[in-house]
Scaffold this active site. Structure first.
Site, PDB file in Angstrom:
ATOM      1  N   SER A 135       0.862  -1.173   0.000  1.00 29.91           N
ATOM      2  CA  SER A 135       0.000   0.000   0.000  1.00 29.91           C
ATOM      3  C   SER A 135       0.905   1.231   0.000  1.00 29.91           C
ATOM      4  O   SER A 135       1.686   1.417   0.935  1.00 29.91           O
ATOM      5  CB  SER A 135      -0.891  -0.023   1.250  1.00 29.91           C
ATOM      6  OG  SER A 135      -1.637   1.165   1.337  1.00 29.91           O
ATOM      7  N   LYS A 161      -1.032  -0.923  -4.353  1.00 28.25           N
ATOM      8  CA  LYS A 161      -2.226  -0.133  -4.026  1.00 28.25           C
ATOM      9  C   LYS A 161      -1.798   1.318  -3.855  1.00 28.25           C
ATOM     10  O   LYS A 161      -0.833   1.596  -3.142  1.00 28.25           O
ATOM     11  CB  LYS A 161      -2.861  -0.682  -2.745  1.00 28.25           C
ATOM     12  CG  LYS A 161      -3.926   0.195  -2.130  1.00 28.25           C
ATOM     13  CD  LYS A 161      -4.686  -0.561  -1.038  1.00 28.25           C
ATOM     14  CE  LYS A 161      -4.718   0.206   0.267  1.00 28.25           C
ATOM     15  NZ  LYS A 161      -5.435  -0.543   1.337  1.00 28.25           N
ATOM     16  N   LYS A 163      -2.878   5.090  -2.577  1.00 26.84           N
ATOM     17  CA  LYS A 163      -3.814   5.923  -1.831  1.00 26.84           C
ATOM     18  C   LYS A 163      -4.196   7.101  -2.722  1.00 26.84           C
ATOM     19  O   LYS A 163      -3.315   7.715  -3.354  1.00 26.84           O
ATOM     20  CB  LYS A 163      -3.153   6.428  -0.552  1.00 26.84           C
ATOM     21  CG  LYS A 163      -2.881   5.329   0.468  1.00 26.84           C
ATOM     22  CD  LYS A 163      -4.177   4.807   1.071  1.00 26.84           C
ATOM     23  CE  LYS A 163      -3.910   3.910   2.267  1.00 26.84           C
ATOM     24  NZ  LYS A 163      -5.161   3.348   2.818  1.00 26.84           N
ATOM     25  N   ASP A 188      -7.175   3.208  -3.084  1.00 23.64           N
ATOM     26  CA  ASP A 188      -7.893   3.285  -1.801  1.00 23.64           C
ATOM     27  C   ASP A 188      -8.119   4.756  -1.465  1.00 23.64           C
ATOM     28  O   ASP A 188      -7.164   5.517  -1.308  1.00 23.64           O
ATOM     29  CB  ASP A 188      -7.066   2.598  -0.704  1.00 23.64           C
ATOM     30  CG  ASP A 188      -7.798   2.513   0.634  1.00 23.64           C
ATOM     31  OD1 ASP A 188      -8.932   3.022   0.742  1.00 23.64           O
ATOM     32  OD2 ASP A 188      -7.212   1.926   1.572  1.00 23.64           O
ATOM     33  N   GLU A 213     -11.126   0.981  -3.360  1.00 19.46           N
ATOM     34  CA  GLU A 213     -11.417   0.696  -1.954  1.00 19.46           C
ATOM     35  C   GLU A 213     -12.033   1.914  -1.267  1.00 19.46           C
ATOM     36  O   GLU A 213     -11.522   3.029  -1.379  1.00 19.46           O
ATOM     37  CB  GLU A 213     -10.100   0.300  -1.278  1.00 19.46           C
ATOM     38  CG  GLU A 213     -10.218  -0.212   0.144  1.00 19.46           C
ATOM     39  CD  GLU A 213      -8.857  -0.688   0.669  1.00 19.46           C
ATOM     40  OE1 GLU A 213      -7.963  -1.025  -0.159  1.00 19.46           O
ATOM     41  OE2 GLU A 213      -8.665  -0.710   1.888  1.00 19.46           O
ATOM     42  N   ASP A 238     -13.811  -1.358   3.049  1.00 19.63           N
ATOM     43  CA  ASP A 238     -12.865  -1.527   4.160  1.00 19.63           C
ATOM     44  C   ASP A 238     -13.543  -0.989   5.420  1.00 19.63           C
ATOM     45  O   ASP A 238     -14.198  -1.752   6.154  1.00 19.63           O
ATOM     46  CB  ASP A 238     -11.558  -0.776   3.818  1.00 19.63           C
ATOM     47  CG  ASP A 238     -10.559  -0.700   4.963  1.00 19.63           C
ATOM     48  OD1 ASP A 238     -10.865  -1.138   6.079  1.00 19.63           O
ATOM     49  OD2 ASP A 238      -9.427  -0.179   4.752  1.00 19.63           O
ATOM     50  N   LYS A 262      -9.858  -6.880   7.825  1.00 24.63           N
ATOM     51  CA  LYS A 262      -8.806  -6.565   8.809  1.00 24.63           C
ATOM     52  C   LYS A 262      -9.352  -7.045  10.148  1.00 24.63           C
ATOM     53  O   LYS A 262     -10.357  -6.507  10.615  1.00 24.63           O
ATOM     54  CB  LYS A 262      -8.571  -5.054   8.913  1.00 24.63           C
ATOM     55  CG  LYS A 262      -8.020  -4.392   7.682  1.00 24.63           C
ATOM     56  CD  LYS A 262      -7.906  -2.878   7.903  1.00 24.63           C
ATOM     57  CE  LYS A 262      -7.425  -2.201   6.633  1.00 24.63           C
ATOM     58  NZ  LYS A 262      -7.467  -0.729   6.752  1.00 24.63           N
ATOM     59  N   GLY A 290      -4.408  -4.226   5.907  1.00 29.61           N
ATOM     60  CA  GLY A 290      -3.357  -4.063   6.916  1.00 29.61           C
ATOM     61  C   GLY A 290      -3.513  -2.753   7.644  1.00 29.61           C
ATOM     62  O   GLY A 290      -4.187  -1.827   7.166  1.00 29.61           O
TER      63      GLY A 290
HETATM   64  O1  OSB Z   1      -7.136   1.945   4.547  1.00 33.83           O
HETATM   65  O2  OSB Z   1      -6.138   0.133   4.181  1.00 33.83           O
HETATM   66  C1  OSB Z   1      -6.187   1.198   4.771  1.00 33.83           C
HETATM   67  C2  OSB Z   1      -3.036   1.687   6.894  1.00 33.83           C
HETATM   68  C3  OSB Z   1      -3.576   2.258   8.027  1.00 33.83           C
HETATM   69  C4  OSB Z   1      -4.932   2.501   8.069  1.00 33.83           C
HETATM   70  C5  OSB Z   1      -5.749   2.181   6.976  1.00 33.83           C
HETATM   71  C6  OSB Z   1      -5.211   1.590   5.848  1.00 33.83           C
HETATM   72  C7  OSB Z   1      -3.828   1.374   5.797  1.00 33.83           C
HETATM   73  C8  OSB Z   1      -3.131   0.834   4.633  1.00 33.83           C
HETATM   74  C9  OSB Z   1      -1.796   0.170   4.874  1.00 33.83           C
HETATM   75  O3  OSB Z   1      -3.532   0.943   3.506  1.00 33.83           O
HETATM   76  C10 OSB Z   1      -1.832  -1.304   4.733  1.00 33.83           C
HETATM   77  C11 OSB Z   1      -0.581  -1.963   5.296  1.00 33.83           C
HETATM   78  O4  OSB Z   1       0.378  -2.108   4.549  1.00 33.83           O
HETATM   79  O5  OSB Z   1      -0.569  -2.332   6.487  1.00 33.83           O
HETATM   80 MG    MG Z   2      -8.351   0.855   3.182  1.00 33.99          MG
END
Ligand code: OSB
Ligand code: MG
Length: 369
Positions: A135, A161, A163, A188, A213, A238, A262, A290
């Site tokens: 991510s 992924k 952001k 995302d 996402e 999510d 998660k 994650g």
């Molecule tokens: O939205 O998936 C998410 C990290 C912290 C809070 C929300 C998210 C995330 C990530 C990181 O996208 C995922 C990871 O590599 O742990």
């Molecule tokens: Mg997310």
């Protein structure tokens, strides 16, 4: 089994790089680490709460209070015959699912270590390696983004992924897709858009994404159901999926094509398995998200992701993608096929480095039976 001792620690671990989303930027892990002792066994868990309540309603301060005032006494009052009994024992406490999850996960670890069973086996895992990606947070410009993504691809990750947020969505996605036409790519939004943005979001359809996402509200399912028919790209929920009931609502409303699981967001591994099974019965794939976990939470995530309906690569990168110095002695490393190997040792299999843990601990609390 009765838990004889609960220890909670607030830790601070610097990330190898700041992580920026549509709603927050954090530089340091603020997780709460849980240590349980019973029957001569020591077990570990993690609540991967953040510095701020900007992903969900929790942060490290709320989890710290709820765990001490309510969840630890509830856990210690229970005489547990299996880890699935923890979630009902916590039911009177509304929400606060990340606070619950660290204690729940540690209880699975406790039973696994006591009984000599791996967490993956206990949960019903069926694979010995799980596909993973990275991510990638919001970067200062597209050149930087391409360099960062390129470094991850060179390190062996084959799913990326990005952001996104308004003004950092179509162009960065186009740039990455143009540079790597065949990479598995997804985005995302962390709840930043509104239904009125449907046309802008539909522009993402041209990039052959695995999914988009959580485009809309963190607690929305209804508007996602209206948005999905206007996109060709599957919506993945999510933030909105916080329980098996929420998963059922989203499935019945056709609000998404995929669910991100998660265990911390859902309040534990037991309910995560229920979401997994429900999606599987509905023919809907899931994948493992994650929360930038330390090595302790990461091991549980890898075990859960070994269940059969985890059909897309997880946000479970190798420990070194997050921390220069993690709190475990057996970090995950990336296999050549962009997978991590599922631990087979009892419980989560994690070996905590207690010297590092002591170094990064900023607050400690304990309760004995
Ligand atoms: O939205 O998936 C998410 C990290 C912290 C809070 C929300 C998210 C995330 C990530 C990181 O996208 C995922 C990871 O590599 O742990
Ligand atoms: Mg997310």
């Amino acid at each position: 089994m009765r838990i004889e001792r609960v220890e909670l620690r607030q830790v601070r671990l610097p990330y190898v790089a700041p992580f920026e989303t549509s709603g927050w930027r954090e530089e340091t892990c603020h997780a709460i680490i849980v240590r349980l002792e019973a029957d001569g066994v020591t077990a570990w868990g993690e609540s991967p709460v953040g510095e701020n309540p900007f992903y969900n309603e929790e942060n490290y301060q709320t989890a710290w209070i709820i765990q001490q005032a309510y969840l630890t006494p509830m856990l210690m009052a229970a005489d547990l015959s299996k880890p699935q009994e923890v979630t009902p024992a916590f039911a009177r406490v509304r929400a606060n699912r990340m606070a619950k999850s660290g204690l729940e996960f540690a209880t699975w670890d406790l039973f696994g270590r006591r009984d000599g069973r791996s967490l993956a086996a206990m949960l019903g895992g069926t694979r010995d390696r799980v596909a993973v990606g990275v991510s990638v947070g919001i970067q200062k410009d597209i050149d930087t983004l391409l360099r960062v993504v390129g470094d991850y691809i060179n390190a062996g990750y084959n799913r990326i992924k990005l952001k996104i947020r308004p003004g950092w969505d179509i162009e960065p996605t186009r740039a990455v897709r143009t540079a790597w036409p065949d990479i598995q790519l997804q985005v995302d939004a962390n709840s930043i858009y509104h239904l009125e943005d449907a046309e802008r979001l539909a522009q993402l359809d041209q990039f052959n994404l695995l999914l988009v996402e959580q485009p809309l509200g963190h607690d929305d399912i209804f508007d996602h159901a209206k948005l999905q028919p206007r996109l060709r790209t599957p919506i993945c929920l999510d933030e909105s999926i916080v329980s098996p009931e929420h998963a059922r609502w989203a499935i019945e409303m056709h609000a998404c094509g995929v669910i991100n699981i998660k265990p911390s967001r859902i309040g534990g591994l037991a309910d995560s398995v229920r979401v997994h099974d429900m999606a599987q019965a509905a023919g809907m794939p899931v994948w493992h998200g994650g929360m930038l976990e330390t090595g302790i939470g990461r091991a549980a995530n890898v075990a859960l992701a070994s269940l059969p309906n985890f059909k897309l690569p997880g946000d479970i990168s190798a420990n070194a993608r997050y921390y220069a110095r993690d709190i475990v002695r057996n970090p995950f490393t990336l296999n050549a096929d962009s997978t991590l190997t599922v631990p087979t040792k009892p419980g989560s299999g994690v070996i905590v480095d207690e010297d590092v843990l002591d170094d990064v601990t900023v607050a400690r609390w304990e309760k004995r039976a």
